[in-house]
Motif scaffolding. Sequence first.
Motif, PDB file in Angstrom:
ATOM      1  N   ALA A  70      -6.003  44.771 -85.292  1.00 26.21           N
ATOM      2  CA  ALA A  70      -7.238  45.416 -85.417  1.00 26.21           C
ATOM      3  C   ALA A  70      -8.502  44.525 -85.995  1.00 26.21           C
ATOM      4  N   LYS A  71      -9.666  44.630 -85.601  1.00 24.92           N
ATOM      5  CA  LYS A  71     -10.677  43.963 -86.075  1.00 24.92           C
ATOM      6  C   LYS A  71     -11.025  44.720 -87.222  1.00 24.92           C
ATOM      7  N   PRO A  72     -11.991  43.742 -88.020  1.00 23.40           N
ATOM      8  CA  PRO A  72     -12.139  44.498 -89.554  1.00 23.40           C
ATOM      9  C   PRO A  72     -13.408  45.521 -89.209  1.00 23.40           C
ATOM     10  N   THR A  73     -13.312  46.611 -90.203  1.00 23.12           N
ATOM     11  CA  THR A  73     -14.315  47.374 -90.254  1.00 23.12           C
ATOM     12  C   THR A  73     -15.723  47.127 -90.717  1.00 23.12           C
ATOM     13  N   VAL A  74     -16.756  47.232 -89.887  1.00 28.14           N
ATOM     14  CA  VAL A  74     -17.930  46.608 -90.165  1.00 28.14           C
ATOM     15  C   VAL A  74     -18.974  47.231 -90.048  1.00 28.14           C
ATOM     16  N   ALA A  75     -20.266  47.541 -90.644  1.00 30.96           N
ATOM     17  CA  ALA A  75     -21.614  48.010 -90.266  1.00 30.96           C
ATOM     18  C   ALA A  75     -22.276  46.901 -89.165  1.00 30.96           C
ATOM     19  N   ARG A  76     -22.912  47.049 -88.141  1.00 32.62           N
ATOM     20  CA  ARG A  76     -23.499  46.264 -87.369  1.00 32.62           C
ATOM     21  C   ARG A  76     -25.061  46.466 -87.378  1.00 32.62           C
ATOM     22  N   VAL A  77     -25.758  45.512 -87.549  1.00 30.84           N
ATOM     23  CA  VAL A  77     -27.276  45.586 -87.860  1.00 30.84           C
ATOM     24  C   VAL A  77     -27.870  44.535 -86.976  1.00 30.84           C
ATOM     25  N   GLY A  78     -29.180  44.703 -86.497  1.00 31.63           N
ATOM     26  CA  GLY A  78     -29.945  43.649 -85.806  1.00 31.63           C
ATOM     27  C   GLY A  78     -30.578  42.798 -86.869  1.00 31.63           C
ATOM     28  N   ALA A  79     -31.055  41.619 -86.388  1.00 31.78           N
ATOM     29  CA  ALA A  79     -31.391  40.493 -87.160  1.00 31.78           C
ATOM     30  C   ALA A  79     -32.743  41.314 -87.911  1.00 31.78           C
ATOM     31  N   ALA A  80     -33.599  41.980 -87.412  1.00 35.87           N
ATOM     32  CA  ALA A  80     -34.898  42.383 -88.148  1.00 35.87           C
ATOM     33  C   ALA A  80     -34.135  43.229 -89.451  1.00 35.87           C
ATOM     34  N   LEU A  81     -33.365  43.914 -89.121  1.00 38.80           N
ATOM     35  CA  LEU A  81     -33.113  44.945 -90.254  1.00 38.80           C
ATOM     36  C   LEU A  81     -32.317  44.049 -91.115  1.00 38.80           C
ATOM     37  N   ALA A  82     -31.286  43.116 -91.041  1.00 39.45           N
ATOM     38  CA  ALA A  82     -30.581  42.307 -91.851  1.00 39.45           C
ATOM     39  C   ALA A  82     -31.695  41.663 -92.722  1.00 39.45           C
ATOM     40  N   VAL A  83     -32.793  41.112 -92.086  1.00 36.30           N
ATOM     41  CA  VAL A  83     -33.907  40.429 -92.954  1.00 36.30           C
ATOM     42  C   VAL A  83     -34.525  41.520 -94.022  1.00 36.30           C
ATOM     43  N   GLU A  84     -34.845  42.438 -93.400  1.00 38.22           N
ATOM     44  CA  GLU A  84     -35.595  43.508 -94.393  1.00 38.22           C
ATOM     45  C   GLU A  84     -34.506  43.974 -95.534  1.00 38.22           C
ATOM     46  N   VAL A  94     -21.778  51.942 -87.259  1.00 38.59           N
ATOM     47  CA  VAL A  94     -20.476  52.165 -87.938  1.00 38.59           C
ATOM     48  C   VAL A  94     -19.370  52.795 -87.064  1.00 38.59           C
ATOM     49  N   PRO A  95     -18.179  52.461 -87.273  1.00 37.28           N
ATOM     50  CA  PRO A  95     -17.035  53.018 -86.529  1.00 37.28           C
ATOM     51  C   PRO A  95     -16.990  54.482 -87.150  1.00 37.28           C
ATOM     52  N   MET A  96     -16.822  55.533 -86.348  1.00 43.75           N
ATOM     53  CA  MET A  96     -16.383  56.761 -86.857  1.00 43.75           C
ATOM     54  C   MET A  96     -14.857  57.036 -87.099  1.00 43.75           C
ATOM     55  N   ASN A  97     -14.009  56.426 -86.432  1.00 43.48           N
ATOM     56  CA  ASN A  97     -12.661  56.507 -86.615  1.00 43.48           C
ATOM     57  C   ASN A  97     -11.952  55.310 -87.128  1.00 43.48           C
ATOM     58  N   SER A  98     -12.392  54.658 -87.924  1.00 43.57           N
ATOM     59  CA  SER A  98     -11.487  53.487 -88.279  1.00 43.57           C
ATOM     60  C   SER A  98     -10.811  53.893 -89.503  1.00 43.57           C
ATOM     61  N   PRO A  99      -9.359  53.526 -89.662  1.00 46.70           N
ATOM     62  CA  PRO A  99      -8.683  53.989 -90.512  1.00 46.70           C
ATOM     63  C   PRO A  99      -9.192  53.599 -92.035  1.00 46.70           C
TER      64      PRO A  99
END
Length: 79
Positions: free
Chosen positions: A2-16, A51-56
Amino acid sequence: TAKPTVARVGAALAVELGVASGDSVTVSTDAGWYTLAVEVTPNMTDGTVWVPMNSPGTPIGELGVAHGGDVALSRGGEE
């Protein structure tokens, strides 16, 4: 495998937020908060987080949000 659970954001929000891939962000609503690793992801719509809704072990569903819902997002540990 299984892939790790992460929150994904774009570059602009990451900079902010002042975060890079591997840092953490806190997703919060009136019902609570959850902190998880962030992954900066190309082609994300500005100002959004995925963000994933069903990640253990990830209680995102307990925050009372659904797809397209409003959340507050901050650098990890800064609610």
